[in-house]
Design a protein around this motif. Structure first.
Motif, mmCIF file in Angstrom:
data_model
loop_
_atom_site.group_PDB
_atom_site.id
_atom_site.type_symbol
_atom_site.label_atom_id
_atom_site.label_comp_id
_atom_site.label_asym_id
_atom_site.label_seq_id
_atom_site.Cartn_x
_atom_site.Cartn_y
_atom_site.Cartn_z
ATOM 1 N N TYR A 163 0.828 -1.207 0.000
ATOM 2 C CA TYR A 163 0.000 0.000 0.000
ATOM 3 C C TYR A 163 0.868 1.266 0.000
ATOM 4 N N LEU A 164 1.944 1.232 0.789
ATOM 5 C CA LEU A 164 2.796 2.414 0.911
ATOM 6 C C LEU A 164 3.912 2.462 -0.139
ATOM 7 N N GLY A 165 4.030 1.414 -0.944
ATOM 8 C CA GLY A 165 5.025 1.397 -2.009
ATOM 9 C C GLY A 165 6.458 1.295 -1.512
ATOM 10 N N VAL A 166 6.646 0.577 -0.406
ATOM 11 C CA VAL A 166 7.985 0.401 0.162
ATOM 12 C C VAL A 166 8.494 -0.982 -0.237
ATOM 13 N N GLU A 167 9.658 -1.005 -0.870
ATOM 14 C CA GLU A 167 10.242 -2.287 -1.275
ATOM 15 C C GLU A 167 10.748 -3.033 -0.049
ATOM 16 N N PHE A 168 10.683 -4.370 -0.114
ATOM 17 C CA PHE A 168 11.115 -5.174 1.023
ATOM 18 C C PHE A 168 11.552 -6.550 0.566
ATOM 19 N N ASP A 169 12.366 -7.169 1.394
ATOM 20 C CA ASP A 169 12.803 -8.539 1.179
ATOM 21 C C ASP A 169 11.851 -9.430 1.984
ATOM 22 N N PRO A 170 11.112 -10.310 1.336
ATOM 23 C CA PRO A 170 10.167 -11.168 2.068
ATOM 24 C C PRO A 170 10.819 -11.967 3.192
ATOM 25 N N ALA A 171 12.087 -12.332 3.043
ATOM 26 C CA ALA A 171 12.778 -13.099 4.096
ATOM 27 C C ALA A 171 12.923 -12.268 5.370
ATOM 28 N N VAL A 172 13.192 -10.980 5.236
ATOM 29 C CA VAL A 172 13.324 -10.107 6.408
ATOM 30 C C VAL A 172 11.961 -9.939 7.079
ATOM 31 N N VAL A 173 10.935 -9.729 6.279
ATOM 32 C CA VAL A 173 9.586 -9.533 6.824
ATOM 33 C C VAL A 173 9.081 -10.822 7.471
ATOM 34 N N ARG A 174 9.403 -11.954 6.891
ATOM 35 C CA ARG A 174 8.966 -13.227 7.456
ATOM 36 C C ARG A 174 9.489 -13.404 8.884
ATOM 37 N N VAL A 175 10.720 -12.974 9.138
ATOM 38 C CA VAL A 175 11.337 -13.127 10.454
ATOM 39 C C VAL A 175 10.920 -12.020 11.419
ATOM 40 N N SER A 176 10.741 -10.799 10.920
ATOM 41 C CA SER A 176 10.596 -9.643 11.808
ATOM 42 C C SER A 176 9.306 -8.859 11.636
ATOM 43 N N ARG A 177 8.286 -9.453 11.052
ATOM 44 C CA ARG A 177 7.069 -8.693 10.718
ATOM 45 C C ARG A 177 6.466 -7.961 11.902
ATOM 46 N N LEU A 178 6.286 -8.629 13.029
ATOM 47 C CA LEU A 178 5.673 -7.976 14.184
ATOM 48 C C LEU A 178 6.558 -6.852 14.718
ATOM 49 N N HIS A 179 7.844 -7.069 14.691
ATOM 50 C CA HIS A 179 8.787 -6.080 15.186
ATOM 51 C C HIS A 179 8.814 -4.846 14.293
ATOM 52 N N ILE A 180 8.797 -5.074 12.988
ATOM 53 C CA ILE A 180 8.787 -3.961 12.033
ATOM 54 C C ILE A 180 7.522 -3.128 12.226
ATOM 55 N N MET A 181 6.388 -3.805 12.332
ATOM 56 C CA MET A 181 5.129 -3.075 12.466
ATOM 57 C C MET A 181 5.065 -2.330 13.806
ATOM 58 N N GLU A 236 17.011 -5.607 19.114
ATOM 59 C CA GLU A 236 16.179 -4.403 19.240
ATOM 60 C C GLU A 236 15.304 -4.426 20.494
ATOM 61 N N ARG A 237 14.899 -5.600 20.933
ATOM 62 C CA ARG A 237 14.143 -5.779 22.181
ATOM 63 C C ARG A 237 12.905 -4.893 22.291
ATOM 64 N N LEU A 238 11.997 -5.046 21.343
ATOM 65 C CA LEU A 238 10.764 -4.265 21.374
ATOM 66 C C LEU A 238 9.704 -4.873 22.282
ATOM 67 N N PHE A 239 9.761 -6.163 22.472
ATOM 68 C CA PHE A 239 8.726 -6.845 23.240
ATOM 69 C C PHE A 239 9.249 -7.238 24.620
ATOM 70 N N LYS A 240 8.344 -7.308 25.557
ATOM 71 C CA LYS A 240 8.675 -7.584 26.953
ATOM 72 C C LYS A 240 9.477 -8.879 27.111
ATOM 73 N N VAL A 241 9.123 -9.897 26.388
ATOM 74 C CA VAL A 241 9.817 -11.177 26.519
ATOM 75 C C VAL A 241 11.310 -11.037 26.205
ATOM 76 N N HIS A 242 11.648 -10.191 25.230
ATOM 77 C CA HIS A 242 13.053 -9.974 24.897
ATOM 78 C C HIS A 242 13.743 -9.094 25.938
ATOM 79 N N LYS A 243 13.022 -8.131 26.459
ATOM 80 C CA LYS A 243 13.593 -7.267 27.506
ATOM 81 C C LYS A 243 13.843 -8.074 28.774
ATOM 82 N N ASP A 244 12.891 -8.935 29.115
ATOM 83 C CA ASP A 244 13.036 -9.758 30.320
ATOM 84 C C ASP A 244 14.187 -10.749 30.207
ATOM 85 N N ALA A 245 14.476 -11.179 28.989
ATOM 86 C CA ALA A 245 15.534 -12.174 28.784
ATOM 87 C C ALA A 245 16.908 -11.633 29.182
ATOM 88 N N VAL A 246 17.089 -10.318 29.117
ATOM 89 C CA VAL A 246 18.396 -9.748 29.457
ATOM 90 C C VAL A 246 18.354 -8.928 30.739
#
Length: 116
Positions: A19-37, A84-94
């Motif tokens: 929709y926004l016309g931003v190019e992306f590598d599907p492999a990166v989005v597959r791994v990090s979709r929630l984090h990117i959003m 990047e540690r955007l989610f609590k589970v990653h923050k708690d891990a360290v």
């Protein structure tokens, strides 16, 4: 309908990129979709708080969103969700481990339960 309304109706990260016309590598989005959003949401929230959307046309809003989606995407091309540690589970891990409280030793001898 505004660009922000259109974004609210999208259901996948790939939809946002298309929709926004931003190019992306599907492999990166597959791994990090929630984090990117989530990162894009953080960026846009900052813009909204700063009043950056006020008085902008739909095309300008769409361009701002595309710019910040590209920034969020780039964050995860150069890094990883764990780093990047955007989610609590990653923050708690360290997070430093705090000493667990010792359980209260509530031993009750059997002899105290019987009537003599």
């Amino acid at each position: 309908m505004s660009a922000l309304d259109d974004l609210g109706r999208l259901s996948s990260a790939e939809d946002f990129f298309s929709y926004l016309g931003v190019e992306f590598d599907p492999a990166v989005v597959r791994v990090s979709r929630l984090h990117i959003m989530r990162r894009m949401g953080q960026y846009l929230k900052g813009l909204e708080l700063d009043g950056a959307f006020a008085g902008k046309s739909d095309d300008e809003v769409r361009a701002l969103c595309a710019e910040h989606l590209a920034l969020a995407y780039q964050d995860f091309v150069e890094s990883s969700p764990i780093q990047e540690r955007l989610f609590k589970v990653h923050k708690d891990a360290v997070a430093p481990k705090t000493e667990e409280p010792k359980p209260n030793n509530a031993f009750v001898p059997l002899s105290s339960l019987t009537v003599v």
